[in-house]
Write an enzyme that holds these catalytic residues in place. Sequence first.
Site, mmCIF file in Angstrom:
data_model
loop_
_atom_site.group_PDB
_atom_site.id
_atom_site.type_symbol
_atom_site.label_atom_id
_atom_site.label_comp_id
_atom_site.label_asym_id
_atom_site.label_seq_id
_atom_site.Cartn_x
_atom_site.Cartn_y
_atom_site.Cartn_z
ATOM 1 N N LYS A 15 0.882 -1.175 0.000
ATOM 2 C CA LYS A 15 0.000 0.000 0.000
ATOM 3 C C LYS A 15 0.915 1.220 0.000
ATOM 4 O O LYS A 15 1.417 1.657 1.037
ATOM 5 C CB LYS A 15 -0.891 -0.009 1.252
ATOM 6 C CG LYS A 15 -2.235 0.646 1.092
ATOM 7 C CD LYS A 15 -2.322 2.133 1.064
ATOM 8 C CE LYS A 15 -1.825 3.012 2.132
ATOM 9 N NZ LYS A 15 -1.599 4.387 1.590
ATOM 10 N N GLU B 238 9.313 1.650 10.830
ATOM 11 C CA GLU B 238 10.368 2.630 10.544
ATOM 12 C C GLU B 238 9.701 3.998 10.557
ATOM 13 O O GLU B 238 9.009 4.365 9.612
ATOM 14 C CB GLU B 238 10.985 2.357 9.165
ATOM 15 C CG GLU B 238 11.615 0.985 9.008
ATOM 16 C CD GLU B 238 12.919 0.819 9.779
ATOM 17 O OE1 GLU B 238 13.428 1.807 10.327
ATOM 18 O OE2 GLU B 238 13.406 -0.317 9.838
ATOM 19 N N CYS C 122 13.925 10.746 6.688
ATOM 20 C CA CYS C 122 13.695 10.450 8.111
ATOM 21 C C CYS C 122 14.932 10.739 8.956
ATOM 22 O O CYS C 122 14.807 11.022 10.140
ATOM 23 C CB CYS C 122 13.263 9.008 8.278
ATOM 24 S SG CYS C 122 14.322 7.883 7.378
ATOM 25 N N GLU D 132 9.555 16.538 14.422
ATOM 26 C CA GLU D 132 10.140 16.304 13.094
ATOM 27 C C GLU D 132 9.569 17.330 12.105
ATOM 28 O O GLU D 132 8.363 17.367 11.871
ATOM 29 C CB GLU D 132 9.794 14.887 12.634
ATOM 30 C CG GLU D 132 10.410 14.529 11.307
ATOM 31 C CD GLU D 132 10.012 13.133 10.859
ATOM 32 O OE1 GLU D 132 8.821 12.780 10.953
ATOM 33 O OE2 GLU D 132 10.909 12.405 10.401
HETATM 34 P P1 NAD Z 1 2.450 8.899 6.816
HETATM 35 O O1 NAD Z 1 2.548 8.280 8.160
HETATM 36 O O2 NAD Z 1 1.491 10.000 6.620
HETATM 37 O O3 NAD Z 1 2.029 7.779 5.724
HETATM 38 C C1 NAD Z 1 2.793 6.620 5.525
HETATM 39 C C2 NAD Z 1 1.895 5.551 4.916
HETATM 40 O O4 NAD Z 1 0.921 5.122 5.880
HETATM 41 C C3 NAD Z 1 1.083 6.029 3.708
HETATM 42 O O5 NAD Z 1 1.006 4.994 2.754
HETATM 43 C C4 NAD Z 1 -0.272 6.309 4.320
HETATM 44 O O6 NAD Z 1 -1.334 6.282 3.374
HETATM 45 C C5 NAD Z 1 -0.386 5.169 5.317
HETATM 46 N N1 NAD Z 1 -1.330 5.377 6.412
HETATM 47 C C6 NAD Z 1 -1.708 6.563 6.977
HETATM 48 N N2 NAD Z 1 -2.577 6.322 7.983
HETATM 49 C C7 NAD Z 1 -2.742 4.976 8.065
HETATM 50 C C8 NAD Z 1 -3.505 4.119 8.916
HETATM 51 N N3 NAD Z 1 -4.261 4.598 9.905
HETATM 52 N N4 NAD Z 1 -3.444 2.785 8.726
HETATM 53 C C9 NAD Z 1 -2.662 2.269 7.742
HETATM 54 N N5 NAD Z 1 -1.925 3.040 6.895
HETATM 55 C C10 NAD Z 1 -1.952 4.374 7.068
HETATM 56 O O7 NAD Z 1 3.925 9.325 6.390
HETATM 57 P P2 NAD Z 1 4.387 10.202 5.136
HETATM 58 O O8 NAD Z 1 3.990 11.611 5.374
HETATM 59 O O9 NAD Z 1 3.998 9.529 3.869
HETATM 60 O O10 NAD Z 1 5.992 10.054 5.272
HETATM 61 C C11 NAD Z 1 6.759 10.869 6.083
HETATM 62 C C12 NAD Z 1 7.112 10.172 7.381
HETATM 63 O O11 NAD Z 1 7.780 8.947 7.112
HETATM 64 C C13 NAD Z 1 8.072 10.975 8.233
HETATM 65 O O12 NAD Z 1 7.647 10.950 9.567
HETATM 66 C C14 NAD Z 1 9.394 10.224 8.092
HETATM 67 O O13 NAD Z 1 10.281 10.361 9.159
HETATM 68 C C15 NAD Z 1 8.914 8.832 7.959
HETATM 69 N N6 NAD Z 1 9.946 8.003 7.331
HETATM 70 C C16 NAD Z 1 10.659 7.141 8.116
HETATM 71 C C17 NAD Z 1 11.683 6.383 7.563
HETATM 72 C C18 NAD Z 1 12.474 5.407 8.402
HETATM 73 O O14 NAD Z 1 13.169 4.581 7.814
HETATM 74 N N7 NAD Z 1 12.428 5.476 9.716
HETATM 75 C C19 NAD Z 1 11.978 6.513 6.200
HETATM 76 C C20 NAD Z 1 11.225 7.403 5.430
HETATM 77 C C21 NAD Z 1 10.203 8.139 6.010
#
Ligand code: NAD
Length: 486
Positions: free
Chosen positions: A180, A253, A287, A381
């Site tokens: 997804k 992550e 991240c 963040e």
């Molecule tokens: P996000 O949490 O908004 O979304 C991530 C994914 O989760 C998307 O596909 C979204 O549609 C899905 N999602 C959202 N709510 C959900 C729910 N309730 N149930 C299931 N799926 C759900 O994150 P984003 O804005 O796309 O990405 C940025 C974030 O990702 C930042 O916080 C960044 O630090 C983090 N990130 C972490 C790493 C790591 O390796 N630690 C790497 C890249 C990004």
Amino acid sequence: MTSVPNIGSSIGNLINGEWHHDGAERQVLHKFTGEVLAVAHDATPDVVTAAVTAARAASESPLQPYERFEILRKVADAIARDRERLALEVCRESGLTLKDCLGDTDRAVQTMQISAEEAKRITGEIVPIEAAPGFEHRMAFTLRRPVGVVGAITPFNSPLNTVAHKVGPALAAGNAVVVKPSPFTPIAAATLSSMLLEAGLPPGLIGLVLGPGDPVGTALVADERVDFFTFTGSTATGKAISSRLGMRRATMECGNVSGTIVCADANVRDAAEQCGRGAFRKAGQVCTSVQRIYVHADVYDEFLGHLVTSASALVVGDPEDEKTDIGPMISEAAARRAEEWVGEAVGQGARLVLGGIRSGAAMSPTILTDVPPAARVVCEEIFAPVVSVIPFKDFDEALRVVNDTPYGLQAGVFTRDLNKALEAARRLRVGGVVINATSSTRADLMPYGGVKDSGYGVEGPRYAIREMTEERLVLLEPARPLDGER
Ligand code: NAD
């Protein structure tokens, strides 16, 4: 070629090798020009159920390790072959610069190659069972078996390589996987899925469901037939998903407020240049992006001077232009939020040394000093090209403030003093300590993951395969003689 027909004007959901182009339409926009790149179809709950059903059925007949190796190797080759096209695709749907996307595409080749290689190295261990009283003349060993169906939920900021980091190890381990992707960036995930099918992956082993976190991600999480989740995204989403998993395992992550320490003995110019790249690359949407820099007071002015000089030279603009260093952020709303946090910090007494200028979704490289410790720009963040530079006098104090956050993904320390390096390695409570480079340093083969609110579980194909397999003990007892046998 099966990839191209699906990745044009319409992106469907993938179930058992068939693309389904029904469901509500969602425009995928070019993040710089705003033009419509494609229309993606949101998965309904029935589509999610069907994708999991197909994955469940396919997972019952796992491929042999050498077959997994072959398929993943072919996909690595295909990504390398289509490097420029893929990088441009990712650049347009994410707004990340072409330079960043070429780098990410090369990394995705690595990720798939390493996954392929690791598919042939999945081993358990010999258990010295004879050492236990009562277990003389026995043998024992462990096997690593696939978990079954892996659900992969991914963010927008590395649309190809993050999906590769989930799909590669999941398949290498012998699982089926349902992806997804972020609704902002579904194209790269669809392309990668097509490449897997082209490479000969049995159709049910890869599924793709498109749309927003709620209801599509939530439907995937609610389906108890998904055995394991590999999630990358914000801490808030990670916590929401975690709370619904019950006894199912996962890798989370999540976010970070990354700190990097620059000691007085470091090569200050090099540290400043590396910190600039680590803070502004991908418009700060990484991240491990350098968000807080703690610089020894003796070299603070020198460091700040170099950082400002290198950041001033960065070009903000069209991500497709090879001269551009910083493209737009993922949305204007995201850039407005960053602008608001910068304004708030300035209102609380911070000094804006560079940038702070937003134009639409683009934010100029921004450097703050004199930031109050409670300001959001150093506590939460920001995920934007904004960095705070803070002086320190005492190394112990610098270690304490880097740790003084709910997060713990990675941290960087610039020093030529071995004692300080070892002290940092021992005391920084993060998943990875990087010496003489910034927090934002990653090789795709290394173990990578956070502690505290940055999540749990480890990525990097070898380690992700451990996460996505179950360890099973096999104990061999000598067979008792049949009645009448001696
Ligand atoms: P996000 O949490 O908004 O979304 C991530 C994914 O989760 C998307 O596909 C979204 O549609 C899905 N999602 C959202 N709510 C959900 C729910 N309730 N149930 C299931 N799926 C759900 O994150 P984003 O804005 O796309 O990405 C940025 C974030 O990702 C930042 O916080 C960044 O630090 C983090 N990130 C972490 C790493 C790591 O390796 N630690 C790497 C890249 C990004």
